[in-house]
Structure formats: structure tokens, C-alpha cells
Design a protein around this motif. Structure first.
Motif, mmCIF file in Angstrom:
data_model
loop_
_atom_site.group_PDB
_atom_site.id
_atom_site.type_symbol
_atom_site.label_atom_id
_atom_site.label_comp_id
_atom_site.label_asym_id
_atom_site.label_seq_id
_atom_site.Cartn_x
_atom_site.Cartn_y
_atom_site.Cartn_z
ATOM 1 N N GLY A 77 1.199 -1.615 0.411
ATOM 2 C CA GLY A 77 -0.035 -0.019 -0.121
ATOM 3 C C GLY A 77 0.805 1.394 0.298
ATOM 4 N N ARG A 78 0.132 2.543 -0.294
ATOM 5 C CA ARG A 78 0.539 3.779 0.222
ATOM 6 C C ARG A 78 0.259 4.289 0.859
ATOM 7 N N PHE A 79 1.299 4.878 2.220
ATOM 8 C CA PHE A 79 0.701 5.495 3.244
ATOM 9 C C PHE A 79 0.781 7.143 2.784
ATOM 10 N N SER A 80 -0.301 7.608 2.828
ATOM 11 C CA SER A 80 -0.248 9.115 2.749
ATOM 12 C C SER A 80 -0.646 9.864 4.191
ATOM 13 N N TYR A 81 0.493 10.458 4.417
ATOM 14 C CA TYR A 81 1.021 11.414 5.883
ATOM 15 C C TYR A 81 -0.289 12.849 5.569
ATOM 16 N N GLY A 82 -1.136 13.187 6.197
ATOM 17 C CA GLY A 82 -1.429 14.293 6.106
ATOM 18 C C GLY A 82 -1.974 15.474 7.595
ATOM 19 N N ALA A 83 -2.968 15.533 7.780
ATOM 20 C CA ALA A 83 -3.042 16.868 9.272
ATOM 21 C C ALA A 83 -3.436 15.606 10.252
ATOM 22 N N ALA A 84 -3.946 16.485 11.179
ATOM 23 C CA ALA A 84 -4.552 15.741 11.901
ATOM 24 C C ALA A 84 -6.147 16.442 11.983
ATOM 25 N N GLN A 85 -7.116 15.344 12.542
ATOM 26 C CA GLN A 85 -8.331 16.068 13.261
ATOM 27 C C GLN A 85 -8.283 17.315 13.746
ATOM 28 N N GLY A 86 -8.781 18.761 13.337
ATOM 29 C CA GLY A 86 -8.669 20.130 14.236
ATOM 30 C C GLY A 86 -7.542 20.556 14.028
ATOM 31 N N HIS A 87 -6.920 20.807 12.924
ATOM 32 C CA HIS A 87 -5.883 21.175 12.693
ATOM 33 C C HIS A 87 -5.319 22.800 12.226
ATOM 34 N N PRO A 88 -4.915 23.030 12.586
ATOM 35 C CA PRO A 88 -4.883 25.003 12.165
ATOM 36 C C PRO A 88 -4.820 25.017 10.522
ATOM 37 N N ALA A 89 -5.667 25.874 10.283
ATOM 38 C CA ALA A 89 -6.055 25.743 8.687
ATOM 39 C C ALA A 89 -5.210 26.550 8.110
ATOM 40 N N SER A 90 -4.319 27.285 9.640
ATOM 41 C CA SER A 90 -3.208 28.691 9.008
ATOM 42 C C SER A 90 -1.991 27.758 9.053
ATOM 43 N N GLU A 91 -1.749 26.683 9.245
ATOM 44 C CA GLU A 91 -0.498 25.721 9.472
ATOM 45 C C GLU A 91 -0.175 24.786 8.587
ATOM 46 N N THR A 92 0.971 24.595 8.161
ATOM 47 C CA THR A 92 1.423 23.015 7.705
ATOM 48 C C THR A 92 0.824 21.933 8.180
ATOM 49 N N ILE A 93 1.062 20.836 7.638
ATOM 50 C CA ILE A 93 1.368 19.966 8.481
ATOM 51 C C ILE A 93 2.483 19.827 8.791
ATOM 52 N N ASN A 94 2.820 18.343 9.640
ATOM 53 C CA ASN A 94 4.503 17.825 10.563
ATOM 54 C C ASN A 94 5.132 17.906 9.525
ATOM 55 N N LEU A 95 5.632 19.214 8.702
ATOM 56 C CA LEU A 95 6.827 18.587 7.675
ATOM 57 C C LEU A 95 8.323 17.921 7.815
ATOM 58 N N ALA A 96 8.395 18.399 9.068
ATOM 59 C CA ALA A 96 10.007 17.878 9.477
ATOM 60 C C ALA A 96 9.767 16.788 10.129
ATOM 61 N N ASP A 97 8.194 16.554 10.128
ATOM 62 C CA ASP A 97 7.661 14.299 10.838
ATOM 63 C C ASP A 97 7.896 13.787 9.269
ATOM 64 N N LEU A 98 7.060 14.139 8.548
ATOM 65 C CA LEU A 98 7.197 13.710 6.430
ATOM 66 C C LEU A 98 8.769 13.554 6.315
ATOM 67 N N GLU A 99 9.511 14.444 6.536
ATOM 68 C CA GLU A 99 11.395 14.423 6.143
ATOM 69 C C GLU A 99 11.764 13.175 6.633
ATOM 70 N N ARG A 100 11.141 13.200 8.146
ATOM 71 C CA ARG A 100 11.545 12.199 9.000
ATOM 72 C C ARG A 100 12.029 10.854 8.817
ATOM 73 N N LEU A 101 10.161 10.587 8.226
ATOM 74 C CA LEU A 101 9.852 9.501 7.976
ATOM 75 C C LEU A 101 10.195 9.483 6.382
ATOM 76 N N HIS A 102 10.398 9.950 5.535
ATOM 77 C CA HIS A 102 11.685 9.447 4.048
ATOM 78 C C HIS A 102 12.731 9.417 3.903
ATOM 79 N N ARG A 103 13.236 9.703 5.683
ATOM 80 C CA ARG A 103 14.864 10.205 5.419
ATOM 81 C C ARG A 103 14.603 8.212 5.993
ATOM 82 N N ASP A 104 13.892 8.117 7.037
ATOM 83 C CA ASP A 104 13.028 6.511 7.586
ATOM 84 C C ASP A 104 13.061 5.659 6.681
ATOM 85 N N TRP A 105 12.815 6.193 5.242
ATOM 86 C CA TRP A 105 12.087 5.284 5.087
ATOM 87 C C TRP A 105 11.509 3.367 4.693
ATOM 88 N N ARG A 106 13.561 3.111 4.536
ATOM 89 C CA ARG A 106 13.650 1.937 4.585
ATOM 90 C C ARG A 106 12.991 0.681 5.574
#
Ligand SMILES: [Zn+2]
Length: 474
Positions: free
Chosen positions: A184-213
């Protein structure tokens, strides 16, 4: 000794606790802790009706499928494979596993909880209960969804995860996916109720990407972005600065993007995405039930795949999936569950049947969308829409062994007539006898091999009770 017999035998031993943790691959240990996934062996399915979903090969009656170390070695008649474990395919249809293309798996705990009043509708329910989730609830929901998927012959899922409240939430969902053995594919998103003015947790997305193996389960799982896009959520329209940064990060990392769009009358989100150059082969669009001819052209010109989820679109009032128009434009179309909070279940047979029936009814034409074309959407076309058709979606030597055996001797399938029609119109998850993902047998003779269903359901029920209590949701 066949696979099931061997597993049941070893499983019986494990239940008495006589094997150590490192002992036997493919077993649940006696304590109910998930063990390793079943091993990829060498299997020869014999004398089945094989629907390869490969245009050049078509269907083969009384044929065999040879699988070794996770790959399809051969498909044909009278295959020889001395050391392989034989599986009797008589009375069975063998076809590629179903490819599911968009599913909020975490809210499998909320099955059938979209209520009858506005305040209990799907969106407030997902928001209020989602906010009360712990990481372990993500695990429980996703595991339940995986169990239901495998049970019904779905071998690929697109987990559109939009309740990541901290890195632990993503980790918990990923753990459930890995333990299931699904592709499958795991698509990383926001949290329910996440502020509309803010990005998602991009640092965590990048961390997962680095560590994807370490997350990918030997390449079975891929990472994507569950993009909020230009649509309005429960907390209002997402700020352009935030959605642009989310999008740009995914593009920079080279991971695919997925976005809900045009599910309400009057929506022109796809036109906006096209104008602002947010479309592309790597951008999957979900629903598009209110799509203009110009927007369809934009999707086609940009190679955007579209995911349709008829049971949620119908149930919540998004309208009818425009399957015929999308296919006529050459757009890759995949089918999806979306959320069992609305659809109730994750039955790909029913989804196929709905897609066909809605399209024929919209066109007032019995012949508009043939059963075999719908079956393609659930297999090879769905795989194309997710960018995995080079590996799965059809039964062909060299592809990975993701396949399903459907028992045609059951009462609702009795009388073998037109196989594509039988699968789209008559079959149901209970007819799925065997499921293989990447050469691992995850369901055999109607029973899940690597997931303890009783434990999964009972722990999910306890998790939901606690979530409801924390949310004050009765
Ligand atoms: Zn959705």
C-alpha cells in the motif's frame, strides 16, 4: 502437507507456548502478540479459472499459477513445479488482488457512526472522536481495516491518514500496516482539527521519508502526502501559504500527492488546481463528483488519476461518480472505500457493482459499463492509478504475487456462468477463499492467517468505547 495444515499445526504448538519468539515465521504467538508474517514459499495453484487481467493473456480455464519467493513465475496450463506446494484451484476463480485507492483507515473504529442529525454527521463525528484518539487507537483502527481488507480480497490499500496528532500517531498506523503484510501507500496528512493556517508536520514527514527503509516492510509500503489542498475542511479553508508549502515539500521529496476535490455542487477546486499548476501524474484527485468538462480535460491533460468511492459519495450526498466521463477522457480511475464510518463496510465486490449500476443507470444503458471493465478498475487500472501497475494489478510472470482465489461453489455463486459478471454482480467477501500478498498467504480456506480476528475486533471495540468516553460522545 498444505500451507494451512502446516500453519494450523504449528499454530497449535505456538498456542502452548513451546516455540520461542524467533521460532516460527507466520504465526501469532500464544500471547496473541503478532509474530512474523508468513514466509514467502513456492506455491503452485492448479486447475483454476485464471483471470489474468492482462490484455495479451486474458482468461485461462483449467490453468495454473506458479509463485516463488513472492513473484509470479508462470501462468499457464500443465505447469511443472516439483518442489512447490500444490493448492487445488478447482472451482476457484484466481484473479489479481483488489487495489484500493483511498481509505481513511484510522476511522475504521467509527464504523457506521455517521448519524442521522447534522451534529452527528460524518465530519463532526470524525472531528470530535478523532481529537480523542490516542496513538494506540490509530493502531487499532488501521489493524481492523487491514483485517477487513484482506478478508475481502483487497491486497493494496491507500491509507489516507488524516489524524496524525504527533509522530507517534503515524508510527502506530504504519505498524498496523506492516504487521498486516499488505501492500500500500501511506499518505501523511494533518490531524483532525488541525489549524487551517498551519502546514502539516513537515519535519515529521521528512523524517519518515529519510527513514522510509525502516517503515516500508521490504518495499511493500510507499509514502505519500494526504494533501488538504484548496478544499474547505471542518476548521475552514486552508491558508494558501500552508497548502503550498505542504505541496512543495512533497514535490521536493518526490512523493505522490492526493487531494479531495469537487465533491459539492458548485465546487471548482479542480479548475483552481489547474490554474495554479497543482495538477500532475503524481496528484491523485478524489471524488470529482461535480466536475466540469473543462476540469475533466485538465485532469486528462495532466495525467491525474481519480479515485471514486461510490458508497460514501452516495451515502453522504456528494452525488454520482462520473465514471463514464472520466474513462472516456482516458483518465486512470481507481475504486475506493473512503471511510467505513459512512460506507459501513469495505466490500470491493459491492463497490464494483455500485460503479457499474450507477453508470448504466445514469446512461439509461444496459451496456454502458461492462463488468470486465469494472473489474479492470478494481485491479490493473487501479494499480495504474496508484503507479504500481509495473508490479501488481495483473497476473503475469515477473510481477509480484498479489492474488485472490474466489470459491465459486458457494450458494451465491452457484452455477459457473460469466466469470466477470459473477465477480461484479454476485460475489462477496465471504467467497474469498485465499489471499496472497507478495507471495505470502494471508487468508486460506476462508480464514485470515496472520491476523487474529477475534482479538482484533475485541480490542478495537474496547478502543472505541474509551475514545467515546474521552470525547463525551454517546
Ligand atoms: Zn476521503
Amino acid at each position: 502437507m498444505n500451507v494451512t495444515t502446516r500453519r494450523e499445526f504449528l499454530g497449535g504448538i505456538a498456542a502452548f507456548g513451546t516455540l520461542g519468539a524467533s521460532g516460527c515465521a507466520g504465526l501469532m504467538s500464544g500471547s496473541g502478540q503478532p509474530g512474523k508474517l508468513p514466509e514467502r514459499g513456492e506455491v503452485l495453484i492448479r486447475n483454476a479459472y485464471v483471470m489474468t487481467m492482462d490484455a495479451a493473456t486474458g482468461d485461462l480455464a483449467d490453468a495454473d499459477v506458479h509463485v516463488k519467493q513472492g513473484a509470479i513465475v508462470a501462468v499457464g496450463r500443465n505447469l511443472q513445479a516439483g518442489g512447490a506446494q500444490a493448492i487445488d484451484g478447482r472451482g476457484m476463480i484466481v484473479l489479481p488482488g483488489f487495489v484500493e485507492t483511498h481509505w481513511h483507515m484510522w476511522n475504521a473504529l467509527l464504523r457506521s457512526m455517521s448519524g442521522d442529525k447534522r451534529e452527528h454527521g460524518y465530519f463532526p463525528t470524525a472531528l470530535n472522536l478523532g481529537k480523542a484518539y490516542l496513538p494506540s487507537d490509530m493502531y487499532q483502527g488501521t489493524r481492523l481495516a487491514c483485517a477487513e481488507a484482506i478478508n475481502g480480497g483487497i491486497t493494496f490499500v491507500h491509507d489516507w491518514c488524516h489524524n496524525i496528532r504527533s509522530p507517534e500517531y503515524a508510527e502506530a498506523s504504519l505498524r498496523a500496516l506492516r504487521e498486516s503484510g499488505m501492500r500500500g501507500r501511506f499518505s501523511y496528512g494533518a490531524a483532525q482539527g488541525h489549524p487551517a493556517s498551519e502546514t502539516i508536520n513537515l519535519a515529521d514527514l521528512e523524517r519518515l521519508h529519510r527513514d522510509w527503509r525502516n517503515q516500508s516492510n521490504d518495499g511493500l509500503l510507499a509514502l505519500g502526502l494526504a494533501w488538504r489542498g484548496v478544499s474547505t475542511g471542518a476548521t475552514g479553508a486552508v491558508a494558501a501559504t500552508a497548502y503550498k508549502q505542504d505541496f512543495d515539500t512533497a514535490r521536493r521529496l518526490g512523493i505522490p500527492i492526493s487531494v479531495h476535490a469537487n465533491n459539492r455542487k458548485g465546487s471548482d477546486a479542480i479548475a483552481l488546481l489547474a490554474r495554479e499548476k497543482f495538477l500532475g501524474k503524481d496528484v491523485q484527485v478524489i471524488h470529482a463528483t461535480w466536475v466540469s468538462p473543462e476540469e475533466i480535460r485538465a485532469l486528462a491533460d495532466n495525467g491525474c488519476p481519480v479515485s471514486l468511492s461510490p458508497y460514501t459519495e452516495l451515502r453522504i450526498g456528494f452525488g454520482f461518480p462520473p465514471t463514464g466521463e472520466l474513462l472516456a477522457a482516458g483518465i486512470p480511475v481507481g475504486l475506493s472505500v473512503d471511510t467505513t464510518a459512512l460506507s459501513g463496510n469495505a466490500d470491493m465486490f459491492a463497490i464494483m457493482k455500485a460503479i457499474q449500476n450507477i453508470e448504466n443507470s445514469r446512461a439509461n444503458n444496459e451496456f454502458k459499463l461492462p463488468a470486465r471493465r469494472v473489474l479492470e478498475l478494481a485491479t490493473i487500472e487501479g494499480a495504474r492509478s496508484m503507479g504500481v501497475d509495473d508490479r501488481v494489478g495483473s497476473l503475469k510472470p515477473g510481477k509480484r504475487a498479489d492474488l485472490v482465489m474466489v470459491n465459486t461453489r458457494e450458494v451465491n455463486l452457484g452455477v459457473f456462468s460469466e466469470p466477470a459478471h459473477m465477480l461484479v454482480e454476485a460475489a462477496q467477501p465471504s467467497n474469498v477463499d485465499t489471499v496472497m500478498v507478495d507471495g505470502r498467504i494471508l487468508k486460506r480456506r476462508g480464514r485470515l492467517a496472520a491476523i487474529d480476528v477475534e482479538q482484533t475486533v475485541s480490542e478495537a471495540s474496547s478502543a472505541l468505547a474509551a475514545v467515546r468516553k474521552r470525547a463525551g460522545w454517546w
